[in-house]
Design an enzyme around this catalytic site. Sequence first.
Site, PDB file in Angstrom:
ATOM      1  N   GLY A 229       7.867  -2.234  23.180  1.00  0.00           N
ATOM      2  CA  GLY A 229       7.967  -0.939  22.511  1.00  0.00           C
ATOM      3  C   GLY A 229       6.792  -0.071  22.905  1.00  0.00           C
ATOM      4  O   GLY A 229       6.184  -0.273  23.965  1.00  0.00           O
ATOM      5  N   THR A 233       2.706   1.412  18.612  1.00  0.00           N
ATOM      6  CA  THR A 233       3.166   0.327  17.738  1.00  0.00           C
ATOM      7  C   THR A 233       2.592  -1.011  18.193  1.00  0.00           C
ATOM      8  O   THR A 233       2.232  -1.852  17.366  1.00  0.00           O
ATOM      9  CB  THR A 233       4.712   0.256  17.728  1.00  0.00           C
ATOM     10  OG1 THR A 233       5.220   1.548  17.402  1.00  0.00           O
ATOM     11  CG2 THR A 233       5.221  -0.739  16.723  1.00  0.00           C
ATOM     12  N   GLY A 234       2.469  -1.186  19.512  1.00  0.00           N
ATOM     13  CA  GLY A 234       1.909  -2.430  20.035  1.00  0.00           C
ATOM     14  C   GLY A 234       0.489  -2.662  19.537  1.00  0.00           C
ATOM     15  O   GLY A 234       0.116  -3.788  19.181  1.00  0.00           O
ATOM     16  N   GLU A 251       4.690  -5.672  25.616  1.00  0.00           N
ATOM     17  CA  GLU A 251       5.211  -4.912  26.766  1.00  0.00           C
ATOM     18  C   GLU A 251       5.331  -3.478  26.301  1.00  0.00           C
ATOM     19  O   GLU A 251       6.227  -3.148  25.507  1.00  0.00           O
ATOM     20  CB  GLU A 251       6.574  -5.464  27.178  1.00  0.00           C
ATOM     21  CG  GLU A 251       6.524  -6.880  27.700  1.00  0.00           C
ATOM     22  CD  GLU A 251       5.863  -6.990  29.064  1.00  0.00           C
ATOM     23  OE1 GLU A 251       6.051  -6.092  29.892  1.00  0.00           O
ATOM     24  OE2 GLU A 251       5.143  -7.977  29.278  1.00  0.00           O
ATOM     25  N   CYS A 285      10.635   2.565  30.246  1.00  0.00           N
ATOM     26  CA  CYS A 285       9.184   2.382  30.319  1.00  0.00           C
ATOM     27  C   CYS A 285       8.670   2.640  31.731  1.00  0.00           C
ATOM     28  O   CYS A 285       7.526   3.043  31.914  1.00  0.00           O
ATOM     29  CB  CYS A 285       8.811   0.980  29.861  1.00  0.00           C
ATOM     30  SG  CYS A 285       9.723  -0.318  30.710  1.00  0.00           S
ATOM     31  N   GLU A 386       3.073   9.630  27.574  1.00  0.00           N
ATOM     32  CA  GLU A 386       4.457   9.266  27.879  1.00  0.00           C
ATOM     33  C   GLU A 386       5.390  10.275  27.210  1.00  0.00           C
ATOM     34  O   GLU A 386       5.306  10.499  26.002  1.00  0.00           O
ATOM     35  CB  GLU A 386       4.719   7.859  27.334  1.00  0.00           C
ATOM     36  CG  GLU A 386       6.002   7.254  27.816  1.00  0.00           C
ATOM     37  CD  GLU A 386       6.210   5.835  27.295  1.00  0.00           C
ATOM     38  OE1 GLU A 386       5.855   5.572  26.127  1.00  0.00           O
ATOM     39  OE2 GLU A 386       6.739   5.002  28.040  1.00  0.00           O
TER      40      GLU A 386
END
Length: 488
Positions: A229, A233-234, A251, A285, A386
């Site tokens: 994600g 959030t990671g 990831e 991604c 991003e």
Amino acid sequence: MTTTATTVATHWIDGQWVDSEEHRDSVNPATGETIGTYAMGTQAEAQQAIDAAKRSFRESTWRTDRALRARVLNRMAERFEQRTDDLVEILGLENGKVHEQGALEVAFAPETLRFNAALALTDVGTNSVVTEGELSMVVRQPVGVAGIIAPWNSPVALGIRSLGPALAAGCTAVLNLPTQTAQTNALTAEVVGGTEELPPGVVNVITGGHVSGDVLVRSPDVPTISFTGSTKTGALIGATAAQGWKRVGLELGGKTPMILFGDADLDQALPIVVSALIVFSGQFCMTGSRLLVHERIADEVRSKLGELLEAVKVGPAADPESEMGPIISRRDVERIDGAVNDAIARGAHVIVRGGPATEGSLAAGNFYRPTLLEVSDNSLSIVQEEVFGPVLTMQTFSTEAEAIALANDSIYGLSASVFTRDVDVSLRVALGLEAGSVWVNDWARLHDQFEEGGFKASGVGRMRGFAVIDDFIEFKHIRLNPGVTPTA
Ligand code: NAD
């Protein structure tokens, strides 16, 4: 409450369909129409799934019978192949992927499962007589229940990317799949859950968001989290997991540079640059979002790439002519357009404006046409952040060192592409780039036997390849001291 998945997309827990109190609508992003309803996972379903996975880890033969695991993974691969058309259809309806791109996603599942079936059979460990009379061995044991969290942009491929190695290792698993793809999740659960010989509770699939995901991250019964994600959030998940001494595989996001050297074959390279932008509507991604062009070929690239992007056929998956589907939500269309407007206000030069498609039948959906902006300031948000949409920035460079420096001037390091006919340049640049995957004269070519993952803010750990199993095993060193056998 137990029900079937035919009317409401429900959760698959302990070998049964399980409903939730709350039902929500699944929406087609190409039309805004409701295509079904789903059960919204909460703490209760997450806990039920963890309990089932924990019991199954302890009581079934799953963790000790690797031949069973290999058989099940191979059979699961066949089941995905048999249901490919259905999965592609539902991905088109719910996720917006045009059929060719949906097929690309679904095709990953059987390949990944078969690779992991093979991994299940290669549990060899190591041993050594360290000094005479002293024997050491390392055995690899599954960690227990794996918590898997995958995003909406490719729920089938990414859910299976983590589930395959978890199962190969002998773990049981809870998959928290996203609400935006609830119908796809239920079909995935049907394919996985119906696999012959899979003991109940080994795989549990719930549809939920951060509430159910957080239960996995905090649970003392879930020793490993495999998350795909966003970087934001990671980071949250990594911080929470650290409090429970959990291992995490992360990831995360990317900002893939595509470097075009002056000798690049543009007839070959530019269609790849277009694909890198429009596959999954830029919601990938590895979306090629930063184009770095040698100044000698910049004019040619501006005009040829501009034409190719203008010609991209945007439309619903239901139309076989469509080359790029919708964005997942109206809110995301507005967010993407806000980022483009902000960049223009800060000096970005418009080559192709693209933007929201507002005419005819497209107006009811969340369509966004490809956009190309030329910039000279690498610190602009449009270059650094991003966008997760079909927005490409273009910058020029004059030397190889400058190209590498621009590409590496990013918090991200997921992937990169290099286009040149000079083998020496391609290898030198590939070695200098801070990225987990580098393609020469290509983009987004992934193979299960090679590691995939990010440098820097793009992740921790690796998916695919032989390293993939590490997130799901404990290495145990056992030392024996049988003594030196006396000689006669
Ligand atoms: P996201 O981080 O917002 O959410 C991903 C999932 O995490 C959600 O579906 C939700 O269920 C869960 N979640 C959210 N907050 C949580 C929390 N606090 N605790 C536990 N679970 C939580 O990402 P997204 O917008 O759904 O997906 C897009 C992002 O994913 C992009 O940044 C993209 O680059 C990245 N991505 C990375 C890869 C990769 O392989 N590196 C692949 C695909 C997508």
